[in-house]
Design a protein around this motif. Structure first.
Motif, mmCIF file in Angstrom:
data_model
loop_
_atom_site.group_PDB
_atom_site.id
_atom_site.type_symbol
_atom_site.label_atom_id
_atom_site.label_comp_id
_atom_site.label_asym_id
_atom_site.label_seq_id
_atom_site.Cartn_x
_atom_site.Cartn_y
_atom_site.Cartn_z
ATOM 1 N N ALA A 250 0.827 -1.213 0.000
ATOM 2 C CA ALA A 250 0.000 0.000 0.000
ATOM 3 C C ALA A 250 0.856 1.255 0.000
ATOM 4 O O ALA A 250 0.323 2.363 0.068
ATOM 5 C CB ALA A 250 -0.927 -0.006 1.218
ATOM 6 N N GLN A 251 2.180 1.105 -0.071
ATOM 7 C CA GLN A 251 3.075 2.264 -0.041
ATOM 8 C C GLN A 251 2.974 3.050 -1.347
ATOM 9 O O GLN A 251 2.848 2.465 -2.429
ATOM 10 C CB GLN A 251 4.528 1.807 0.156
ATOM 11 C CG GLN A 251 4.780 1.011 1.409
ATOM 12 C CD GLN A 251 4.551 1.828 2.657
ATOM 13 O OE1 GLN A 251 4.885 3.007 2.720
ATOM 14 N NE2 GLN A 251 3.949 1.198 3.652
ATOM 15 N N PRO A 252 3.062 4.396 -1.278
ATOM 16 C CA PRO A 252 3.109 5.174 -2.517
ATOM 17 C C PRO A 252 4.432 4.950 -3.235
ATOM 18 O O PRO A 252 5.456 4.651 -2.602
ATOM 19 C CB PRO A 252 2.981 6.628 -2.029
ATOM 20 C CG PRO A 252 3.469 6.596 -0.613
ATOM 21 C CD PRO A 252 3.090 5.259 -0.068
ATOM 22 N N ASP A 253 4.424 5.074 -4.551
ATOM 23 C CA ASP A 253 5.651 4.927 -5.324
ATOM 24 C C ASP A 253 6.635 6.035 -4.946
ATOM 25 O O ASP A 253 6.258 7.214 -4.903
ATOM 26 C CB ASP A 253 5.360 5.017 -6.820
ATOM 27 C CG ASP A 253 4.581 3.823 -7.332
ATOM 28 O OD1 ASP A 253 4.461 2.830 -6.588
ATOM 29 O OD2 ASP A 253 4.087 3.891 -8.478
ATOM 30 N N PRO A 254 7.902 5.712 -4.688
ATOM 31 C CA PRO A 254 8.883 6.764 -4.409
ATOM 32 C C PRO A 254 9.081 7.630 -5.650
ATOM 33 O O PRO A 254 8.989 7.145 -6.780
ATOM 34 C CB PRO A 254 10.163 5.977 -4.075
ATOM 35 C CG PRO A 254 9.721 4.578 -3.799
ATOM 36 C CD PRO A 254 8.486 4.371 -4.608
ATOM 37 N N PRO A 255 9.378 8.916 -5.463
ATOM 38 C CA PRO A 255 9.606 9.783 -6.621
ATOM 39 C C PRO A 255 10.890 9.414 -7.346
ATOM 40 O O PRO A 255 11.850 8.946 -6.736
ATOM 41 C CB PRO A 255 9.696 11.186 -5.990
ATOM 42 C CG PRO A 255 10.100 10.948 -4.572
ATOM 43 C CD PRO A 255 9.484 9.639 -4.182
ATOM 44 N N HIS A 256 10.887 9.625 -8.663
ATOM 45 C CA HIS A 256 12.074 9.453 -9.505
ATOM 46 C C HIS A 256 12.596 8.023 -9.485
ATOM 47 O O HIS A 256 13.807 7.790 -9.590
ATOM 48 C CB HIS A 256 13.181 10.430 -9.085
ATOM 49 C CG HIS A 256 12.711 11.827 -8.866
ATOM 50 N ND1 HIS A 256 12.126 12.580 -9.872
ATOM 51 C CD2 HIS A 256 12.709 12.614 -7.753
ATOM 52 C CE1 HIS A 256 11.796 13.771 -9.386
ATOM 53 N NE2 HIS A 256 12.133 13.802 -8.115
ATOM 54 N N VAL A 257 11.687 7.056 -9.352
ATOM 55 C CA VAL A 257 12.050 5.646 -9.296
ATOM 56 C C VAL A 257 11.179 4.880 -10.281
ATOM 57 O O VAL A 257 9.968 5.113 -10.361
ATOM 58 C CB VAL A 257 11.860 5.090 -7.866
ATOM 59 C CG1 VAL A 257 11.919 3.571 -7.848
ATOM 60 C CG2 VAL A 257 12.915 5.661 -6.916
ATOM 61 N N GLU A 258 11.782 3.964 -11.053
ATOM 62 C CA GLU A 258 11.012 3.084 -11.923
ATOM 63 C C GLU A 258 10.485 1.923 -11.096
ATOM 64 O O GLU A 258 11.261 1.202 -10.469
ATOM 65 C CB GLU A 258 11.888 2.552 -13.062
ATOM 66 C CG GLU A 258 11.148 1.584 -13.975
ATOM 67 C CD GLU A 258 12.047 0.890 -14.974
ATOM 68 O OE1 GLU A 258 11.544 0.024 -15.719
ATOM 69 O OE2 GLU A 258 13.262 1.185 -14.984
ATOM 70 N N VAL A 259 9.181 1.739 -11.082
ATOM 71 C CA VAL A 259 8.566 0.708 -10.259
ATOM 72 C C VAL A 259 8.041 -0.423 -11.142
ATOM 73 O O VAL A 259 7.305 -0.186 -12.103
ATOM 74 C CB VAL A 259 7.409 1.283 -9.408
ATOM 75 C CG1 VAL A 259 6.793 0.190 -8.547
ATOM 76 C CG2 VAL A 259 7.914 2.431 -8.532
ATOM 77 N N VAL A 260 8.454 -1.638 -10.831
ATOM 78 C CA VAL A 260 7.954 -2.835 -11.503
ATOM 79 C C VAL A 260 7.161 -3.631 -10.471
ATOM 80 O O VAL A 260 7.711 -4.054 -9.448
ATOM 81 C CB VAL A 260 9.108 -3.686 -12.057
ATOM 82 C CG1 VAL A 260 8.555 -4.933 -12.757
ATOM 83 C CG2 VAL A 260 9.975 -2.874 -13.008
ATOM 84 N N ARG A 261 5.884 -3.838 -10.712
ATOM 85 C CA ARG A 261 5.019 -4.517 -9.752
ATOM 86 C C ARG A 261 4.902 -6.006 -10.096
ATOM 87 O O ARG A 261 4.649 -6.358 -11.248
ATOM 88 C CB ARG A 261 3.642 -3.867 -9.722
ATOM 89 C CG ARG A 261 3.678 -2.443 -9.174
ATOM 90 C CD ARG A 261 2.306 -1.771 -9.228
ATOM 91 N NE ARG A 261 2.377 -0.439 -8.670
ATOM 92 C CZ ARG A 261 2.800 0.637 -9.332
ATOM 93 N NH1 ARG A 261 3.180 0.510 -10.608
ATOM 94 N NH2 ARG A 261 2.852 1.813 -8.747
#
Length: 410
Positions: A250-261
């Protein structure tokens, strides 16, 4: 620090930068005077807002003498509003610093209350805000404060501290105001960000995995992903290009980071492999050790009087060991060891067994509140030995780890 040290003008990059310091109430308010002295030595300009509670501990004259600027306190002062209204005051600075940030002030910030000059300025600003919490250890751990800090973090408010130690109330624990040099370092990072990891690629795994039993049930754990996400943000803050491979959180995506779920351990390993090559790999995810060998394609039914279905488990891939032994191997491979007993001994054995450079070990026994909580107490296990860290907010653990990584790769 002797004259000519790193605090002198030009060495911190703060020359000419404008800091608005909001002094909250609490015995730690006296440290604001030392903070002003350090900021002025670095040639930063300091303007002060003194809360009514803060004035019980430090005087406007002391703040004015050290800052060489007038001190503001009254939201409804005709003189202050005519010379520099609260809107202009909130936007004239490069950075707003709240030190000490009391539980009450943090609560009013989280609620968006603007009932005095300090909270009105904080609500009206469009500039970065750094808070340095200080309060009794029980107040810091109270669910209301934990929720308020999470709210402020989601809004992008930066935090330094608190630290662990003896308090004026004769208690010991987490809640001491960060020391002025630590606050100065945080101010410097925000106003003159150092990017020692620029050009580096970091892969971070975070959160739990969910291993399906049937279309509606799964095997998982209590990991919130808070620590892994904080590490990704901290590495990005030091200039790294970060790929965050995250299980369901449930954490928000960190800024300036590519997120792969991802959901499963197999998917996480595949995503990590696809993100290679990397200079840094930090495996903070709590990956399920086992999965159901053959998940049902239909929901398993509970039949009255019948025995529960037998679940045959199979081992999941060992992501840390696979990447540590693979090609191309990241230059620095960091694993996590969440243990409930013999923490450091088990972590040391895991480091050798998995082929990791470092293991970040922590005690996740239920009594610690670490699994899913806002704080962590870790030890860094490496070939050089064991380095114990005090219990800290997970964001601060992440910043310390990121700085340690940057130093190791320098």
């Amino acid at each position: 620090m002797p004259a000519g040290g790193c605090e002198r003008a030009g060495m911190t990059g703060l020359a000419g930068r404008r800091v608005l310091l909001i002094v909250g109430g609490g015995i730690a308010a006296y440290k604001a005077l030392e903070l002003i002295r350090l900021l002025r030595r670095a040639d930063a300009s300091v303007t002060t807002v003194l809360t009514r509670a803060g004035a019980q501990f430090v005087t406007p004259l002391s703040l004015q003498a050290l800052s060489e600027n007038r001190v503001y306190a009254d939201l409804f002062s005709l003189t202050d509003e005519s010379e520099m209204g609260h809107i202009q005051l909130s936007r004239a600075a490069d950075l707003l610093v709240v030190a000490p940030a009391t539980a009450d002030l943090i609560a009013r910030m989280a609620a968006g209350i603007a009932d005095d000059l300090a909270t009105t300025v904080l609500l009206a600003t469009d500039k970065p805000v750094l808070i340095a919490p200080a309060m009794n250890v029980r107040m810091w751990h109270h669910p209301a404060t934990v929720a308020n800090m999470a709210t402020l973090g989601a809004r992008g408010v930066h935090v330094v501290g608190p630290e662990e130690g003896a308090m004026a109330c004769n208690e010991h624990g987490l809640g001491r105001l960060a020391e002025p040099p630590s606050i100065l370092a945080a101010v410097t990072d925000l106003l003159n960000p150092r990017r020692p990891l620029a050009g580096r690629h970091a892969i971070v795994t975070s959160g739990p995995t969910q291993e399906p039993i049937d279309p509606v049930r799964y095997i998982a754990n209590r990991s919130s992903g808070r620590q892994g996400h904080a590490i990704a943000a901290a590495l990005a803050g030091l200039g790294a290009r970060v790929t965050l491979v995250s299980g369901p959180v449930a954490q928000p995506d960190p800024p300036h980071v590519e997120v792969v779920r991802v959901e499963t351990a197999d998917a996480m390993l595949d995503a990590v492999r696809r993100a290679l090559p990397a200079d840094i790999a930090v495996f903070a995810a709590a990956v399920a050790d086992w999965r159901v060998e053959q998940a049902s394609v239909h929901k398993l039914k509970k039949t009255p009087g019948a025995a529960p279905p037998a679940l045959v488990l199979a081992p999941n891939p060992d992501i840390l060991a696979t990447i540590a032994a693979g090609t191309p191997r990241p230059r620095l491979v960091v694993g996590f060891a969440a243990e409930t007993d013999d923490v450091e001994a088990n972590a040391a054995a895991k480091r050798v067994r998995k082929g990791a450079d470092w293991i970040v070990a922590n005690d996740v026994s239920p009594a610690t509140g670490i699994m899913g909580g806002a704080e962590n107490a870790v030890s860094i296990v490496s070939a050089d030995g064991i380095e114990e860290w005090p219990r800290l907010p997970k964001d601060e653990v992440a910043r310390r780890l990121a700085r340690r990584i940057a130093a190791a790769l320098a």
